[in-house]
Scaffold this active site. Structure first.
Site, PDB file in Angstrom:
ATOM      1  N   ARG A 102       6.063   4.414 -12.215  1.00 13.28           N
ATOM      2  CA  ARG A 102       5.445   5.365 -11.269  1.00 13.28           C
ATOM      3  C   ARG A 102       5.831   6.757 -11.737  1.00 13.28           C
ATOM      4  NH1 ARG A 102       5.027   5.233  -4.798  1.00 13.28           N
ATOM      5  NH2 ARG A 102       3.455   3.755  -5.506  1.00 13.28           N
ATOM      6  N   HIS A 129      -4.043   4.642  -9.435  1.00  7.92           N
ATOM      7  CA  HIS A 129      -3.139   3.718  -8.731  1.00  7.92           C
ATOM      8  C   HIS A 129      -3.767   2.305  -8.794  1.00  7.92           C
ATOM      9  CE1 HIS A 129       0.019   2.336  -6.311  1.00  7.92           C
ATOM     10  NE2 HIS A 129      -0.109   3.075  -5.234  1.00  7.92           N
ATOM     11  N   GLN A 132      -2.585  -0.682  -6.459  1.00  7.65           N
ATOM     12  CA  GLN A 132      -3.058  -0.511  -5.080  1.00  7.65           C
ATOM     13  C   GLN A 132      -4.517  -0.968  -4.977  1.00  7.65           C
ATOM     14  OE1 GLN A 132      -1.294   0.798  -2.237  1.00  7.65           O
ATOM     15  NE2 GLN A 132      -3.049  -0.179  -1.285  1.00  7.65           N
ATOM     16  N   ASP A 224      -6.353   8.283   2.976  1.00  6.81           N
ATOM     17  CA  ASP A 224      -5.023   8.432   2.385  1.00  6.81           C
ATOM     18  C   ASP A 224      -4.497   9.792   2.827  1.00  6.81           C
ATOM     19  OD1 ASP A 224      -2.754   8.156   0.810  1.00  6.81           O
ATOM     20  OD2 ASP A 224      -3.778   8.461  -1.102  1.00  6.81           O
ATOM     21  N   CYS A 264      -3.722   3.102   2.237  1.00  9.21           N
ATOM     22  CA  CYS A 264      -2.738   2.544   1.301  1.00  9.21           C
ATOM     23  C   CYS A 264      -1.306   2.726   1.807  1.00  9.21           C
ATOM     24  CB  CYS A 264      -2.903   3.171  -0.068  1.00  9.21           C
ATOM     25  SG  CYS A 264      -2.898   4.966  -0.015  1.00  9.21           S
ATOM     26  N   ARG A 292      -0.052  -6.127  -1.550  1.00  8.35           N
ATOM     27  CA  ARG A 292       0.613  -5.529  -2.711  1.00  8.35           C
ATOM     28  C   ARG A 292       1.538  -6.562  -3.369  1.00  8.35           C
ATOM     29  NH1 ARG A 292       1.099  -0.119  -3.549  1.00  8.35           N
ATOM     30  NH2 ARG A 292       1.838  -0.934  -5.532  1.00  8.35           N
TER      31      ARG A 292
HETATM   32  N1   CP Z   1       0.849   2.593  -1.257  1.00 14.89           N
HETATM   33  C1   CP Z   1       1.978   2.789  -1.969  1.00 14.89           C
HETATM   34  O1   CP Z   1       1.941   2.906  -3.197  1.00 14.89           O
HETATM   35  O2   CP Z   1       3.106   2.797  -1.223  1.00 14.89           O
HETATM   36  P1   CP Z   1       4.521   3.328  -1.744  1.00 14.89           P
HETATM   37  O3   CP Z   1       4.350   4.784  -2.118  1.00 14.89           O
HETATM   38  O4   CP Z   1       5.454   3.138  -0.590  1.00 14.89           O
HETATM   39  O5   CP Z   1       4.925   2.519  -2.937  1.00 14.89           O
END
Ligand code: CP
Length: 307
Positions: A102, A129, A132, A224, A264, A292
């Site tokens: 990430r 992403h 997701q 989002d 998300c 997820r």
């Molecule tokens: N949706 C998502 O990626 O959640 P986090 O940022 O908590 O990993």
């Protein structure tokens, strides 16, 4: 997909996305399926940004499959900080079986993938992403039995989540529309890719600034946070621009009568979504969060073992 990276969904074939969804759905039905399949295997999970869902599902998913995960946060050092990205990748490949990242930069994930002999999975960048989006496809498929022909309106900033939904929808025959204030449209290069993928799959992708037209008849209304991770400084100025695009009960009612709501998470309740919609009986936000886990397990099994 054994040994392959997942840095962007556009690197996958439609059949590969569908196979990942089938595997994810099978794991959801039977969480003990493939238990122990990754015994002795390790994931390295690197986070430059905060996470709840991605980190926990990344670790729990590995544990459920018999493997283990090492989580690395920025306070432990930045990839490319003390030594080159290539050298970090060449170290990691000697110890672990998959690398999840990430990061702010999409290029850092791509560069690590280029130098690593083990699969690299994009756990969110400023551009994309994909994990997701796979969990979201699993969620939509669970709600409507199929994806082709389903219409999803993403209301908000044309951000990384919107980008991956455009690509995911384009690959699976959906209609995906980003509904955003002027100036917050999706990245044009991503849009071009999505359009070209959509043409091959009988899908439709686009964006509009017209809230009512964009949401009308949608099967899925998705939103989002208005300021993505790393853009918090812009939050105050963005609030005024985005407030007319808040998904509240009136906006949700513009969609199809059986429409579902998706987010998300994390949600900023009272900003991009009201409690009434987030907690609506047709809200799937916690199913998405659950999915997820099934999605990352499928990604581990596919990239490490080729299942
Ligand atoms: N949706 C998502 O990626 O959640 P986090 O940022 O908590 O990993």
């Amino acid at each position: 997909m054994k040994g392959r990276d997942l840095v962007a969904l556009w690197d996958l074939e439609r059949e590969e996305v569908e196979a990942l969804l089938d595997l994810g759905a099978a794991l959801k039905t039977d969480p003990a399926r493939h238990a122990g399949a990754l015994a002795g295997r390790t994931a390295f999970l690197y986070f430059e940004k905060p996470s709840l869902r991605t980190r926990v599902t990344g670790e729990v998913g590995m544990a459920q499959l018999g493997g283990s995960a090492v989580t690395h946060t920025l306070d432990m050092g930045r990839i490319g900080g003390r030594e080159s990205v290539a050298d970090v990748a060449r170290n990691l490949e000697r110890w672990v079986d998959v690398i999840g990242m990430r990061t702010f930069s999409q290029e850092l994930v791509e560069q690590t993938a280029q130098h690593s002999g083990v699969p690299v999975v994009n756990l969110l960048t400023d551009l994309l992403h994909p994990c997701q989006a796979l969990a979201d496809l699993l969620t939509v498929r669970g709600a409507f039995a199929s994806l082709a022909g389903r219409s999803l309106a993403f209301v908000g900033d044309g951000n990384n989540v919107a980008h991956s939904l455009l690509i995911a929808g384009a690959m699976t025959g959906m209609k995906v529309t980003v509904v955003c204030p002027p100036g917050y449209e999706p990245n044009l290069a991503v849009m071009d890719r999505a359009r070209s993928i959509a043409e091959k799959n009988g899908a439709e992708v686009g964006y509009t600034n017209d809230l009512e037209a964009g949401v009308a008849a949608a099967d899925v209304v998705y939103t989002d946070v208005w300021a993505s991770m790393g853009q918090e400084a812009e939050a105050e100025s963005k609030n005024e621009v985005f407030l007319p695009y808040q998904v509240n009960e009136a906006v949700f009612a513009m969609a199809s009568k059986n429409a579902v709501f998706m987010h998300c998470l994390p949600a900023h309740r009272g900003d991009e979504v009201t409690d009434g919609v987030a907690d609506h009986e047709r809200s799937l936000i916690f199913d998405q969060a659950e999915n997820r886990l099934h999605a990352i397990k499928a990604i581990y099994l596919a990239t490490i073992l080729g299942l």
